[in-house]
Design an enzyme around this catalytic site. Structure first.
Site, short mmCIF file in Angstrom:
data_model
loop_
_atom_site.label_atom_id
_atom_site.label_comp_id
_atom_site.label_asym_id
_atom_site.label_seq_id
_atom_site.Cartn_x
_atom_site.Cartn_y
_atom_site.Cartn_z
N GLY A 118 56.89 -2.07 30.55
CA GLY A 118 58.24 -2.33 30.06
C GLY A 118 59.35 -1.47 30.64
O GLY A 118 60.53 -1.70 30.37
N PRO B 214 52.40 -0.60 33.72
CA PRO B 214 53.69 -0.92 34.33
C PRO B 214 53.58 -2.06 35.33
O PRO B 214 52.58 -2.18 36.04
CB PRO B 214 54.08 0.38 35.04
N ARG C 13 57.01 -4.20 36.49
CA ARG C 13 58.34 -4.21 37.10
C ARG C 13 58.71 -2.87 37.76
O ARG C 13 59.20 -2.85 38.89
CB ARG C 13 59.37 -4.51 36.00
N CYS D 60 67.67 -29.90 41.64
CA CYS D 60 68.43 -30.77 40.74
C CYS D 60 68.39 -30.27 39.30
O CYS D 60 67.78 -30.91 38.42
CB CYS D 60 67.89 -32.19 40.84
C1 LIG Z 1 54.07 -8.09 31.01
C2 LIG Z 1 53.23 -7.03 30.43
C3 LIG Z 1 53.25 -5.74 30.97
C4 LIG Z 1 54.16 -5.34 32.11
O1 LIG Z 1 55.50 -5.28 31.75
P1 LIG Z 1 56.61 -4.68 32.76
O2 LIG Z 1 57.88 -4.85 32.03
O3 LIG Z 1 56.55 -5.48 34.00
O4 LIG Z 1 56.27 -3.25 33.00
C5 LIG Z 1 52.40 -4.80 30.43
N1 LIG Z 1 51.57 -5.10 29.40
C6 LIG Z 1 51.54 -6.33 28.85
C7 LIG Z 1 50.60 -6.60 27.74
C8 LIG Z 1 52.36 -7.33 29.34
O5 LIG Z 1 52.34 -8.54 28.78
#
Ligand SMILES: *Cc1c(COP(=O)(O)O)cnc(C)c1O
Length: 404
Positions: free
Chosen positions: A233, A269, A271, A338
């Site tokens: 996250g 992680p 993103r 479209c």
């Molecule tokens: C999507 C997800 C992540 C990764 O989230 P990021 O925001 O990309 O770091 C980690 N754990 C779970 C369970 C997820 O669904």
């Protein structure tokens, strides 16, 4: 990425030359940036010494995954496809965790056979299914239970996952009941408490609140978790206004937490490892005049990059070659698909563009290619990896033969 006189370069290579050589739309990744991101992460969390599991849904390119694995990462997967891809990319089973709200019997069975580190469960129904399969196989299976800490991640509502109205995890009350259920099973070994409150989080305080909730639940449960999986996250600076998540504060909070709890931290992680290491190059097909704005119709579309259409997410758009002319009206960058949502962004002031000019859509390394589709029967784009002065195609452009 930077401009040298008028031209935009990535790791010393001119975007214009890359586009000429590999055609557009084109995903370009920098291995240097991925390494930098991982180094930065490891520096901040050195004292925590966590297990890092890269969230494969952010980017599932085999070559990129293999590079991330070589940098010491495990993997976080959410489907049998991702689990197979993780294994194929070289990740060790004992560094793979399986998350997600609805794992099927087939997926659970495969995960058990592969002896992965953890299956993070999200409901009573799923726990009973895992137990049934484990019993059939006469195996002891390591599981985690995902807590929904009812914590607002203060991010886009479409990518929040830790509030009680979200489908993810279980409430504190059910969590405590499920611990008792699992304790009675001969085939389930409860090892982990997991959470993941959302994505693109830029404020450390939701994480702090999340840790407080976890502490409260652990205290109530009196259970000794070998692992606490804090999910991912961590957000990145899409807007380039220097609003970054304060990783140091997050780390300090976790260090405090570890003083009271003897457990190993897991991070998932996605993103924050790869988003700013990837950029999408696209060519202007036409400029179409509108009344209050002009439409810049480019050869990339929502099938190549869905985030703006899906979440109204923002990505910077910049020219691959600078000029000194200004556009007369605002520009709206759109694709040829479209759908009215097939647009990337609207900018008030931009340099004047014309047919065949190149633009770069920034920071698309995460949830870019992995969310791509063949909608409108468009081809999926090519991906290249820049490694120093070397460039390699890491995913070929689809051909019409592939999809027609
Ligand atoms: C999507 C997800 C992540 C990764 O989230 P990021 O925001 O990309 O770091 C980690 N754990 C779970 C369970 C997820 O669904």
């Amino acid at each position: 990425m930077r401009y040298k006189s008028k031209d935009l370069f990535i790791d010393g290579l001119k975007f214009e030359s890359l586009a000429k050589k590999f055609a557009t739309p084109l995903y370009c990744y920098s291995l240097k940036k991925i390494k930098e991101n991982i180094k930065n992460f490891k520096q901040h969390f050195k004292r925590i010494n966590p297990i890092y599991c890269f969230s494969i849904k952010a980017n599932s390119n085999t070559k990129l995954l293999n590079e991330i694995k070589k940098l010491g990462f495990g993997a976080d997967v959410v489907s049998i496809g991702e689990l197979m891809k993780a294994l194929k990319s070289g990740f060790k089973s004992n560094k793979i965790v399986f998350s997600g709200v609805g794992k099927t019997a087939k997926e659970i069975s495969f995960a058990i056979d592969k002896k992965i580190l953890l299956i993070n469960t999200e409901s009573k129904g799923e726990i009973l299914e895992i137990e049934k399969i484990a019993k059939n196989k006469k195996k002891l299976v390591n599981i985690g239970i995902r807590l929904n800490p009812n914590t607002d991640a203060k991010t886009l509502k479409q990518i929040s996952t830790g509030k009680k109205e979200n489908k993810f995890g279980v409430s504190e009350k059910i969590f405590l009941e499920l611990i008792e259920l699992v304790k009675r099973s001969k085939f389930l070994n409860l090892k982990c408490l997991s959470v993941h409150i959302g994505s693109q989080i830029l404020d450390h305080r939701p994480y702090e609140r999340m840790l407080n909730v976890i502490q409260k639940v652990i205290n109530k449960s009196k259970f000794n978790f070998e692992y606490v999986d804090l999910g991912g996250g961590m957000g990145i600076d899409y807007e380039k206004n220097n609003k970054n998540l304060n990783l140091r504060k997050y780390a300090t909070n976790i260090e405090k937490f570890l003083k009271k709890n003897n457990c190993k931290i897991i991070f998932e992680p996605g993103r924050s490892i790869i988003a700013n290491a990837g950029h999408l190059v696209s060519e202007v097909i036409y400029i179409k005049e509108g009344e209050k704005k002009n439409f810049v119709i480019v050869d990339a579309a929502m099938n190549d990059l869905m985030r703006p259409a899906l979440y109204n997410a923002y990505h910077r758009v910049i020219p691959a070659k600078k000029n000194n002319q200004k556009s007369q009206k605002p520009y709206e960058f759109v694709g040829p698909i479209c759908e009215s949502t097939d647009k990337f962004s609207t900018v008030k002031k931009f340099q004047k563009l014309k047919k065949k000019d190149l633009i770069v859509i920034c920071d698309v390394g995460a949830y870019g290619m992995s969310l791509s589709s063949n909608y409108n029967l468009r081809l999926k784009p090519a991906e290249i990896l820049i490694n120093g002065s070397k460039v390699k195609i890491i995913n070929k452009r689809q051909t019409l033969r592939d999809i027609v």
